[in-house]
Design a protein around this motif. Structure first.
Motif, PDB file in Angstrom:
ATOM      1  N   LYS A  73      32.000  18.744 -22.562  1.00 30.80           N
ATOM      2  CA  LYS A  73      32.285  17.328 -22.790  1.00 30.80           C
ATOM      3  C   LYS A  73      31.590  16.466 -21.745  1.00 30.80           C
ATOM      4  CE  LYS A  73      36.080  13.978 -23.015  1.00 30.80           C
ATOM      5  NZ  LYS A  73      37.548  13.774 -22.848  1.00 30.80           N
ATOM      6  N   GLY A  74      31.528  16.953 -20.513  1.00 32.91           N
ATOM      7  CA  GLY A  74      30.865  16.193 -19.460  1.00 32.91           C
ATOM      8  C   GLY A  74      29.395  15.979 -19.738  1.00 32.91           C
ATOM      9  N   LEU A  75      28.716  17.026 -20.194  1.00 36.22           N
ATOM     10  CA  LEU A  75      27.298  16.886 -20.518  1.00 36.22           C
ATOM     11  C   LEU A  75      27.104  15.919 -21.680  1.00 36.22           C
ATOM     12  CD1 LEU A  75      24.343  17.684 -20.189  1.00 36.22           C
ATOM     13  CD2 LEU A  75      24.784  19.693 -21.621  1.00 36.22           C
ATOM     14  N   GLU A  76      27.932  16.041 -22.696  1.00 35.68           N
ATOM     15  CA  GLU A  76      27.844  15.116 -23.832  1.00 35.68           C
ATOM     16  C   GLU A  76      28.094  13.678 -23.397  1.00 35.68           C
ATOM     17  OE1 GLU A  76      30.795  16.711 -26.424  1.00 35.68           O
ATOM     18  OE2 GLU A  76      29.482  18.292 -27.220  1.00 35.68           O
ATOM     19  N   ASP A 105      25.462  10.742 -23.895  1.00 32.66           N
ATOM     20  CA  ASP A 105      25.827   9.701 -24.866  1.00 32.66           C
ATOM     21  C   ASP A 105      25.972   8.332 -24.219  1.00 32.66           C
ATOM     22  OD1 ASP A 105      25.825  11.658 -26.777  1.00 32.66           O
ATOM     23  OD2 ASP A 105      28.013  11.840 -26.910  1.00 32.66           O
ATOM     24  N   SER A 106      26.408   8.305 -22.956  1.00 37.16           N
ATOM     25  CA  SER A 106      26.631   7.029 -22.262  1.00 37.16           C
ATOM     26  C   SER A 106      25.383   6.536 -21.544  1.00 37.16           C
ATOM     27  CB  SER A 106      27.765   7.179 -21.247  1.00 37.16           C
ATOM     28  OG  SER A 106      27.404   8.123 -20.235  1.00 37.16           O
ATOM     29  N   ASN A 107      24.349   7.384 -21.490  1.00 41.40           N
ATOM     30  CA  ASN A 107      23.124   7.039 -20.766  1.00 41.40           C
ATOM     31  C   ASN A 107      23.433   6.655 -19.322  1.00 41.40           C
ATOM     32  OD1 ASN A 107      20.306   6.803 -20.691  1.00 41.40           O
ATOM     33  ND2 ASN A 107      20.390   4.593 -21.030  1.00 41.40           N
ATOM     34  N   SER A 108      24.380   7.389 -18.725  1.00 48.97           N
ATOM     35  CA  SER A 108      24.810   7.110 -17.358  1.00 48.97           C
ATOM     36  C   SER A 108      24.009   7.951 -16.368  1.00 48.97           C
ATOM     37  CB  SER A 108      26.296   7.434 -17.197  1.00 48.97           C
ATOM     38  OG  SER A 108      27.077   6.719 -18.115  1.00 48.97           O
ATOM     39  N   THR A 146      27.787   3.089 -12.665  1.00 49.87           N
ATOM     40  CA  THR A 146      26.878   3.830 -13.543  1.00 49.87           C
ATOM     41  C   THR A 146      27.412   5.239 -13.768  1.00 49.87           C
ATOM     42  OG1 THR A 146      25.512   4.527 -11.654  1.00 49.87           O
ATOM     43  CG2 THR A 146      24.868   2.507 -12.798  1.00 49.87           C
ATOM     44  N   THR A 147      28.721   5.392 -13.642  1.00 44.69           N
ATOM     45  CA  THR A 147      29.371   6.692 -13.802  1.00 44.69           C
ATOM     46  C   THR A 147      30.341   6.635 -14.966  1.00 44.69           C
ATOM     47  OG1 THR A 147      29.191   7.199 -11.452  1.00 44.69           O
ATOM     48  CG2 THR A 147      30.834   8.422 -12.695  1.00 44.69           C
ATOM     49  N   ALA A 148      30.193   7.561 -15.910  1.00 38.20           N
ATOM     50  CA  ALA A 148      31.094   7.627 -17.059  1.00 38.20           C
ATOM     51  C   ALA A 148      32.264   8.561 -16.757  1.00 38.20           C
ATOM     52  CB  ALA A 148      30.334   8.136 -18.283  1.00 38.20           C
ATOM     53  N   PRO A 149      33.447   8.257 -17.288  1.00 39.53           N
ATOM     54  CA  PRO A 149      34.612   9.110 -17.028  1.00 39.53           C
ATOM     55  C   PRO A 149      34.715  10.279 -17.996  1.00 39.53           C
ATOM     56  CG  PRO A 149      35.296   7.195 -18.282  1.00 39.53           C
ATOM     57  CD  PRO A 149      33.812   7.031 -18.033  1.00 39.53           C
ATOM     58  N   ILE A 150      35.112  11.424 -17.456  1.00 38.77           N
ATOM     59  CA  ILE A 150      35.533  12.576 -18.261  1.00 38.77           C
ATOM     60  C   ILE A 150      37.029  12.690 -18.002  1.00 38.77           C
ATOM     61  CG2 ILE A 150      35.144  15.004 -18.783  1.00 38.77           C
ATOM     62  CD1 ILE A 150      32.603  14.759 -16.923  1.00 38.77           C
TER      63      ILE A 150
END
Length: 230
Positions: free
Chosen positions: A115-118, A122-125, A193-197
């Motif tokens: 999920k983290g890689l996706e 997906d978020s282009n982060s 610029t960090t997406a949450p998992i």
């Protein structure tokens, strides 16, 4: 290229030899190694360590230890980014993704890694990091003042209903996906610029003290009995 980097220095102080201490029958570092290998996300799963014994244990569970970390990067103050960037430079890649997984993260799952890689893509982060929610609104936190009495840290929320306060999150201390470029440039992990998992709270436990260790083993036993780790 995608690599996993598991930092595991030998000089842990509060829990001596923490990274290879037995946790439910095997060294705690075995759990993130096995999850990383099972995820199928990586061309290489690397353990970065300054300790020969940790290196041998890591190899026994299938990780690569292509170099021994220098003492300058194995002290109490060296951060995650520096260790990952060092591993990236050691193996000589310039593009792709890297994932730092903490050695003392027995609750890490294949699903969270994937999920983290996706999420990162997906978020282009620049980064995607595991977090979990605080169990109580932190806007209602109290502090002990100079007189030994309690005060609200944010008094403006004294009468705000809990359901009207925004949910807040904290670092879960498990997985840190990022682009190779972001690690090499030492970009800050939490800078917009960090997406949450997002992980459930019952899958999160810091292990810094002996009390933490006992709690983590009890949590793991319950989750394992319910088939949470496959």
């Amino acid at each position: 290229m995608k690599i996993a980097v598991i930092p595991a220095r030998g000089g842990s102080k509060r829990i001596p030899r923490k990274n290879i201490k037995s946790f439910h029958g095997k060294p705690i570092i075995a759990y993130p190694i096995e999850a990383a290998l099972k995820s199928g996300c990586f061309e290489q799963v690397i353990v970065s360590t300054d300790d020969p014994e940790i290196a041998e244990v890591a190899k026994g569970y299938g990780a690569d230890v292509p170099f021994i970390r220098t003492p300058e990067l194995a002290d109490d103050i060296t951060g995650t980014n520096a260790v990952v960037a060092d591993a990236i430079r050691q193996i000589g890649i310039n593009t792709g993704e890297a994932c730092c997984i903490y050695a003392t993260a027995p609750f890490v799952t294949v699903e969270a890694i994937v999920k983290g890689l996706e999420t990162l893509k997906d978020s282009n982060s620049e980064f995607a990091v595991t977090v979990t929610s605080f169990p109580f609104p932190i806007q209602r936190a109290t502090a002990v003042n100079a007189n030994g009495m309690l005060e609200l840290n944010e008094s403006e929320h004294r009468m705000t209903r809990s359901q009207d306060l925004p949910e807040m999150f904290h670092d879960a201390g498990q997985i840190y996906w990022g682009t190779v470029e972001a690690f090499l440039q030492d970009k800050p992990l939490f800078s917009g610029t960090t997406a949450p998992i997002v992980l459930p709270r019952h899958f999160v436990q810091d292990i810094d003290t002996r009390e933490d260790w006992v709690r983590a083993e009890a949590m793991y036993e319950v989750l394992h009995s319910q088939g949470a780790f496959k």
